[in-house]
Every structure is written in C-alpha cells, then in structure tokens.
Write an enzyme that holds these catalytic residues in place. Structure first.
Site, PDB file in Angstrom:
ATOM      1  N   ASN A 297       0.848  -1.201   0.000  1.00  0.00           N
ATOM      2  CA  ASN A 297       0.000   0.000   0.000  1.00  0.00           C
ATOM      3  C   ASN A 297       0.877   1.242   0.000  1.00  0.00           C
ATOM      4  OD1 ASN A 297       0.582   0.760   2.845  1.00  0.00           O
ATOM      5  ND2 ASN A 297      -0.374  -1.226   3.232  1.00  0.00           N
TER       6      ASN A 297
ATOM      7  N   ASP B 252      -3.914  -6.075   4.432  1.00  0.00           N
ATOM      8  CA  ASP B 252      -4.958  -6.989   4.907  1.00  0.00           C
ATOM      9  C   ASP B 252      -4.972  -8.303   4.137  1.00  0.00           C
ATOM     10  OD1 ASP B 252      -6.113  -5.423   6.957  1.00  0.00           O
ATOM     11  OD2 ASP B 252      -7.029  -4.147   5.436  1.00  0.00           O
TER      12      ASP B 252
ATOM     13  N   LYS C 206       9.350 -19.137  -8.452  1.00  0.00           N
ATOM     14  CA  LYS C 206       9.829 -18.683  -9.758  1.00  0.00           C
ATOM     15  C   LYS C 206       8.981 -17.529 -10.233  1.00  0.00           C
ATOM     16  CE  LYS C 206      12.182 -22.485 -11.852  1.00  0.00           C
ATOM     17  NZ  LYS C 206      12.201 -23.436 -12.938  1.00  0.00           N
TER      18      LYS C 206
ATOM     19  N   PHE D  60      -4.433   3.049  14.702  1.00  0.00           N
ATOM     20  CA  PHE D  60      -4.767   4.081  13.723  1.00  0.00           C
ATOM     21  C   PHE D  60      -5.909   3.551  12.869  1.00  0.00           C
ATOM     22  CE2 PHE D  60      -1.850   7.692  13.604  1.00  0.00           C
ATOM     23  CZ  PHE D  60      -1.021   7.337  14.658  1.00  0.00           C
TER      24      PHE D  60
ATOM     25  N   LYS E 161     -13.464  -0.036  15.524  1.00  0.00           N
ATOM     26  CA  LYS E 161     -12.115  -0.635  15.580  1.00  0.00           C
ATOM     27  C   LYS E 161     -11.560  -0.542  16.990  1.00  0.00           C
ATOM     28  CE  LYS E 161     -11.095   0.203  10.724  1.00  0.00           C
ATOM     29  NZ  LYS E 161     -10.405   0.970   9.695  1.00  0.00           N
TER      30      LYS E 161
ATOM     31  N   LYS F 113     -10.934  -4.141  18.698  1.00  0.00           N
ATOM     32  CA  LYS F 113      -9.519  -4.518  18.868  1.00  0.00           C
ATOM     33  C   LYS F 113      -9.052  -4.272  20.307  1.00  0.00           C
ATOM     34  CE  LYS F 113      -8.585  -3.725  13.972  1.00  0.00           C
ATOM     35  NZ  LYS F 113      -7.557  -3.874  12.944  1.00  0.00           N
TER      36      LYS F 113
HETATM   37  N1  CTP Z   1      -3.930  -3.579  11.708  1.00  0.00           N
HETATM   38  C1  CTP Z   1      -3.230  -4.687  12.142  1.00  0.00           C
HETATM   39  N2  CTP Z   1      -3.220  -5.823  11.381  1.00  0.00           N
HETATM   40  C2  CTP Z   1      -3.884  -5.873  10.215  1.00  0.00           C
HETATM   41  C3  CTP Z   1      -4.617  -4.747   9.771  1.00  0.00           C
HETATM   42  C4  CTP Z   1      -4.608  -3.616  10.544  1.00  0.00           C
HETATM   43  O1  CTP Z   1      -2.611  -4.650  13.211  1.00  0.00           O
HETATM   44  N3  CTP Z   1      -3.841  -6.986   9.497  1.00  0.00           N
HETATM   45  C5  CTP Z   1      -3.951  -2.374  12.573  1.00  0.00           C
HETATM   46  C6  CTP Z   1      -3.376  -1.139  11.916  1.00  0.00           C
HETATM   47  O2  CTP Z   1      -1.988  -1.000  12.216  1.00  0.00           O
HETATM   48  C7  CTP Z   1      -4.183  -0.019  12.543  1.00  0.00           C
HETATM   49  C8  CTP Z   1      -5.515  -0.658  12.847  1.00  0.00           C
HETATM   50  O3  CTP Z   1      -5.301  -2.064  12.838  1.00  0.00           O
HETATM   51  O4  CTP Z   1      -3.614   0.441  13.748  1.00  0.00           O
HETATM   52  C9  CTP Z   1      -6.616  -0.326  11.885  1.00  0.00           C
HETATM   53  O5  CTP Z   1      -6.184  -0.563  10.568  1.00  0.00           O
HETATM   54  P1  CTP Z   1      -7.100  -0.204   9.315  1.00  0.00           P
HETATM   55  O6  CTP Z   1      -6.363  -0.578   8.072  1.00  0.00           O
HETATM   56  O7  CTP Z   1      -7.647   1.179   9.456  1.00  0.00           O
HETATM   57  O8  CTP Z   1      -8.343  -1.149   9.552  1.00  0.00           O
HETATM   58  P2  CTP Z   1      -8.558  -2.676   9.377  1.00  0.00           P
HETATM   59  O9  CTP Z   1      -8.644  -3.294  10.733  1.00  0.00           O
HETATM   60  O10 CTP Z   1      -7.533  -3.261   8.441  1.00  0.00           O
HETATM   61  O11 CTP Z   1      -9.989  -2.709   8.732  1.00  0.00           O
HETATM   62  P3  CTP Z   1     -10.457  -2.124   7.290  1.00  0.00           P
HETATM   63  O12 CTP Z   1      -9.255  -2.192   6.384  1.00  0.00           O
HETATM   64  O13 CTP Z   1     -11.544  -3.061   6.891  1.00  0.00           O
HETATM   65  O14 CTP Z   1     -10.939  -0.726   7.530  1.00  0.00           O
END
Ligand code: CTP
Length: 396
Positions: free
Chosen positions: A204, A273, A282, A316, A330, A334
């Site tokens: 990303n 994600d 390869k 974040f 979130k 979390k």
């Molecule tokens: N995060 C994480 N592990 C992942 C995805 C996200 O630890 N696989 C953490 C990020 O570092 C951030 C928080 O979760 O602090 C929220 O990440 P964000 O990308 O906003 O949300 P997601 O939980 O991935 O949900 P979505 O993408 O569906 O909004």
C-alpha cells in the site's frame, strides 16, 4: 516541544565548520532561537553572514564588541552547543581559560553543554585531548562523536564531526521534557509487503512517516523505543532500536518478541490486509496467472489487544472519509485504549504527506479533532493523550 527555546551554537576553527550552517538551519526550523558564536579561527573558514542568514540573529565574534554579552547571552540560553569543537577549544574549556568569546561564554554558562569534536585522528587520540575530554565529561559536559571515516586531512580514522542529524537530535532531545522516562514503547510503521513471486508484491501507499515521528517523539521524551518498520525509505530516528520487516507475519513475530516487556504498543503501520495464498518461487510468466487468490493476513492489533493486560494500546484508522463510527468500532473490537482516525483522501493528511489531520478517540469516549499539522506535532499530541490515560488508569 522546543519552540522558543534558546540555543547558543559555538563554531570553532575546523573545516567541518561549514556543516554548522546546516545544524543552525535545522535547529531554527524546529522553532529554536539560535545564537551563533564564532572564534577567530572559525571565521577563517566561514563568514558570520551565512549564520546570520539562517538564524536571523546577530552572530557574536568578539569578546570586546559588547562588554557584557559573554555573560548576558549564556544567562538567557537553555543549551550550549559547540559544533565543531577543536582540540584547542576543548583544551581551553578543560583548563579554565577564557581569553576569547567562545571560552568566556562557556565559563559563564550553567546549563546543559553538548560538544561535537572534529579534528585529525592523531590530535583526537593525543593523551592530553583525551584527558581534557574525560575531565569535562566528569563535570557533566556531554560529547557527541566524533565519527570514524575519511578526514579532511586525507587520513582515515576517528575525528569526523558526528552526523549533523545526530547533533540536532541530541539538542532537541536534551531540550525535551522526559515525561516518558521508564516507559518501554513499541511502535510499528510503514506498509507491509506480501510477495507474489520474487519480483512482484501486494502493498500500500504508506511511507511510514507517522510511525517514525511517534518513535522519534517518544524517544526524545525519554522512552525506550523499539520501531518495527515495513519497507520505507526513511532513516530510523537516532536513539531508537530498529527492526526491519517485510510482511504482516514478520511484523507480528517482531511485535510478539517485544510485547511482553513493553508498556505500550502503538500500531501506526498500514498492515496489508491481504496476501497471496501461495508464493511462487519462480517468476510467474505473463500468461501464467489469470486470477490472484488471496488470504487474510493476521490482524496484529486484534491479537495483541486480546492479551493487553495493563498495557496501553494505540491504533490508527485509515479511512476514506471522516468515519468516526468505523474508528470507534475498531477501538472496541480490537480492545484499544485510543485510536487516531485519519481520512486519507483529505489534502495534507495520510500517506506520504509531511502533515496529517487526525481525530483522536479514547476508550473513555473522549473525541478531539486536530487541524492539519506536522506529523511530529501530532506525535506529541498522541503522546500527551497517552500520558493522560496512564495518569487516569494508574500504571497501565
Ligand atoms: N492492523 C493490524 N493488522 C492488520 C490490519 C490492521 O494490526 N492486518 C492495525 C493497523 O496498524 C491499525 C488498525 O489495525 O492500527 C486499523 O487498521 P485499518 O487498516 O484502518 O483497519 P482494518 O482493521 O484493516 O480494517 P479495514 O481495512 O476493513 O478498515
């Protein structure tokens, strides 16, 4: 944190004195009021005008221009920096000689003194210079460097002025409050990279800037900081333990090694994600792939949120739109103490930007909007909020 502080920057007669212009400029850019003082020897290398231009302040060059400035200027300064410092100036400081403006000001100054030496290696290793450094260190003076490398005289060895970034960081750190002393903080930053084959990957747009600035600010404020970063072109802040990772799984492993001992985990990383369900050793040929099958990566924050105990956990939420509802979800799902929401579509916010616009939501329901500001300023606001949560919850 350092806005309005006053630093005396003494420049002495070394070829490295040209680097002092960069130091003066970077300190001024951080909002610090810099007064430059030059020895006669320094003026053989550099014009006071260069320092006047970057600091917008008068440059002091002569003890007798103003009979009292060697006493009044140090009285109003927060820190005394000598960069570069020659063997001669170090010798004067150590022996109590005050026969020109720099050594006279040193004698009249009572606060933190930082000295960054620069000289030929043989001069640096001279037992007299070493004894002077030892004696000054015993009085509380701090030395930064010198570094090893190629010297202006053609020698290779120890004697190069320390990196100007390291010197600036040492000054800002010395001027910062130490309100995170005793805290161990793990910060994640940057994107993760999920390999498809040896050539291609899914990732990303994260640059890592927000996480790096949080690590920098926490270290300046006295915390013991580990920065775990996905691929990023940024230079890790001085004074921070740095762990480089690639994928979400590697980041999870690195966090798990540091989590037990930490007081806080700040997940600023933009963890991918999705990852390819299979990695091809390869390179996949052009016609060899129609559909890329994906799997979910581990949600690092979610799994450590479950084990958080008394630790303070900050996340974040990167959203396309100011979606407070989603950020709150979130925070709850979390098990976080605080979440910083940013709308990545706004100009001056999110990925690759020097600035950010955040809304901070804490577990007690506190919501605060912050206008566009530098990421280092946002880092300090996040740390202030973390400290408040710690105060409220005892040692969390
Ligand atoms: N995060 C994480 N592990 C992942 C995805 C996200 O630890 N696989 C953490 C990020 O570092 C951030 C928080 O979760 O602090 C929220 O990440 P964000 O990308 O906003 O949300 P997601 O939980 O991935 O949900 P979505 O993408 O569906 O909004």
């Amino acid at each position: 944190m350092t806005k309005g502080k006053h630093v005396i920057l003494c420049v002495t007669g070394s070829i490295a004195s040209y680097k002092a212009v960069d130091i003066a400029r970077r300190l001024s850019d951080s909002g610090i009021n810099v007064s430059v003082v030059m020895t006669d020897a320094a003026r053989q290398f550099m014009s006071p005008l260069a320092f006047e231009a970057v600091t917008r302040n008068k440059v002091y060059t002569n003890l007798f221009d103003d009979p009292l400035s060697h006493v009044t200027l140090p009285q109003n300064a927060d820190l005394f920096l000598v960069a570069p410092a020659t063997a001669n100036t170090i010798g004067k400081f150590a022996s109590g000689i005050a026969d020109e403006i720099v050594s006279a000001m040193f004698m009249a100054f009572e606060g933190t003194v930082l000295i960054a030496p620069a000289m030929n290696e043989k001069m640096f290793n001279n037992p007299v210079v070493q004894k002077n450094i030892k004696n000054l260190t015993a009085t509380g003076v701090r030395f930064i460097g010198p570094d090893s490398g190629s010297l202006a005289c053609g020698y290779e060895g120890k004697g190069r002025l320390a990196d100007t970034g390291e010197i600036v960081e040492a000054v800002i750190s010395a001027l910062s409050p130490k309100d995170l002393k005793g805290k161990n903080i793990v910060v994640t930053a940057g994107p993760t990279v999920e390999a498809i084959d040896p050539v291609r990957f899914i990732s990303n747009r994260s640059s890592g800037k927000m996480g790096y600035e949080i690590a920098r600010a926490a270290s300046r404020r006295g915390a013991d900081v580990t920065l775990i970063s996905g691929p990023s072109p940024l230079v890790p802040p001085f004074g921070v333990s740095f762990i480089k990772v690639e994928s979400a799984s590697e980041m999870e492993d690195a966090v798990s090694k540091k989590f037990i001992k930490c007081d806080s985990l700040v997940m600023a990383a933009a963890v991918s994600d999705f990852a390819p369900s299979a990695f091809s050793r390869k390179k996949i040929k052009k016609g060899g792939l129609d559909v890329l099958k994906l799997r979910r990566t581990p949600d690092i924050l979610q799994s450590f949120g479950k084990k958080k105990g008394k630790k303070l956990i900050v996340g974040f939420a990167a959203e396309t739109g100011k979606d407070i509802g989603s950020a709150k979800k979130k925070l709850m799902s979390k098990n976080l103490d605080m979440i910083a929401l940013n709308d990545v579509t706004q100009e001056g916010a999110g990925f690759n930007s020097e600035t950010n616009i955040v809304t901070i939501i804490d577990r007690n329901g506190g919501v605060s909007d912050h206008p566009k500001m530098k990421k280092i300023e946002i880092a300090d606001i996040i740390i202030d909020r973390m400290l408040r949560l710690w105060e409220k919850g005892g040692k969390r």
